[in-house]
Design a protein around this motif. Structure first.
Motif, PDB file in Angstrom:
ATOM      1  N   ILE A  98      -6.122  -2.033  -2.177  1.00  0.00           N
ATOM      2  CA  ILE A  98      -6.343  -2.580  -3.501  1.00  0.00           C
ATOM      3  C   ILE A  98      -6.955  -1.212  -4.310  1.00  0.00           C
ATOM      4  CG2 ILE A  98      -8.200  -4.138  -3.741  1.00  0.00           C
ATOM      5  CD1 ILE A  98      -5.061  -4.148  -5.863  1.00  0.00           C
ATOM      6  N   VAL A 133      -4.774   1.436  -4.911  1.00  0.00           N
ATOM      7  CA  VAL A 133      -4.079   1.211  -6.401  1.00  0.00           C
ATOM      8  C   VAL A 133      -4.742   1.324  -7.430  1.00  0.00           C
ATOM      9  CG1 VAL A 133      -2.959  -0.587  -7.531  1.00  0.00           C
ATOM     10  CG2 VAL A 133      -2.623  -0.670  -5.009  1.00  0.00           C
ATOM     11  N   ARG A 137       0.346  -3.808  -6.090  1.00  0.00           N
ATOM     12  CA  ARG A 137       0.023  -4.057  -4.511  1.00  0.00           C
ATOM     13  C   ARG A 137       0.990  -4.881  -3.907  1.00  0.00           C
ATOM     14  NH1 ARG A 137      -4.827  -6.737  -1.526  1.00  0.00           N
ATOM     15  NH2 ARG A 137      -4.118  -6.432   0.518  1.00  0.00           N
ATOM     16  N   TYR A 184      -2.935  -5.761  -8.957  1.00  0.00           N
ATOM     17  CA  TYR A 184      -2.864  -6.528  -7.547  1.00  0.00           C
ATOM     18  C   TYR A 184      -1.109  -6.986  -7.676  1.00  0.00           C
ATOM     19  CZ  TYR A 184      -7.428  -7.834  -6.527  1.00  0.00           C
ATOM     20  OH  TYR A 184      -8.817  -7.384  -6.012  1.00  0.00           O
ATOM     21  N   GLU A 206       4.093  -3.717  -1.302  1.00  0.00           N
ATOM     22  CA  GLU A 206       4.278  -4.347   0.030  1.00  0.00           C
ATOM     23  C   GLU A 206       5.431  -5.142   0.306  1.00  0.00           C
ATOM     24  OE1 GLU A 206       0.674  -6.248   1.268  1.00  0.00           O
ATOM     25  OE2 GLU A 206      -0.366  -4.537   1.205  1.00  0.00           O
ATOM     26  N   LEU A 243      -1.066  -1.399   1.540  1.00  0.00           N
ATOM     27  CA  LEU A 243      -1.724  -0.730   0.402  1.00  0.00           C
ATOM     28  C   LEU A 243      -3.091  -1.317   0.173  1.00  0.00           C
ATOM     29  CD1 LEU A 243      -1.097   1.677  -1.171  1.00  0.00           C
ATOM     30  CD2 LEU A 243       0.080   0.243  -2.736  1.00  0.00           C
TER      31      LEU A 243
END
Length: 194
Positions: free
Chosen positions: A37, A40, A22, A19, A26, A35
């Motif tokens: 998750i 990711v 991500r 997280y 951004e 993006l």
């Protein structure tokens, strides 16, 4: 953009978990490329499999941070040192769309060009508004991404102008007569022989 290399670049800053990666991605791109998750974590799994990152022990909250390996640093350095070529980028859907519109019966190609021009102009106006919304030094990465998008939109508008000019001069070739069916020719020869 390569999500793989984007995550490696972020991990070069320091250890992060999904997280955090991500959010940092951004933030670095001004949320111009959201993006997922899932992307990711899928990319992290591949990077780990390829030995470019390694997982660290989970934190108390159950989050597992990752760190970049020496192999990951080498891969990232190579990516930064290698120019992006046009063949590395995805297909240009608009160019393909216009090429097919010209050869598809019943499609008003000029309307396709005008619709795209209007949409691109709206996008260009929005990008320009965003660009001038903030001029803080920490916004430079985001402004550079916006600049690239502005230049791409401007180039698309110039290309659409070129397409429109080309369409004015375009005269389609007359349709070719259909080739006779080989079987039909054979039957005709048989009938002639009778």
């Amino acid at each position: 953009m390569s999500i793989r290399h984007g995550l490696l670049a972020l991990l070069e800053r320091g250890q992060m978990y999904g997280y955090q990666l991500r959010a940092a991605f951004e933030e670095s791109t001004g949320s111009t490329w959201p993006l997922n998750i899932g992307q990711v974590y899928t990319t992290l799994s591949r990077l780990e499999r390829d030995g470019l990152i390694r997982p660290l022990p989970e934190h108390e909250g159950g989050q597992r941070p990752y760190e970049i390996t020496d192999a990951g640093r080498a891969d990232l350095a190579l990516w930064f040192a290698t120019p992006i070529s046009r063949t590395d980028r995805p297909r240009d859907e608009l160019a393909i769309k216009l090429a097919l519109a010209i050869t598809t019966p019943g499609v008003d190609v000029r309307a396709v060009v005008q619709n795209q021009r209007s949409a691109t102009m709206r996008t260009l106006q929005e990008l320009t508004r965003l660009k001038y919304a903030s001029d803080k030094p920490e916004d430079l990465p985001w402004r550079l991404v916006l600049d690239a998008m502005v230049f791409q939109a401007e180039a698309e508008i110039r290309w659409l102008d070129h397409c429109e000019t080309s369409l004015v001069r375009y005269r389609p070739a007359p349709p070719r007569p259909a080739a006779p069916d080989a079987g039909a020719v054979d039957r005709t020869d048989e009938e002639v022989q009778r």
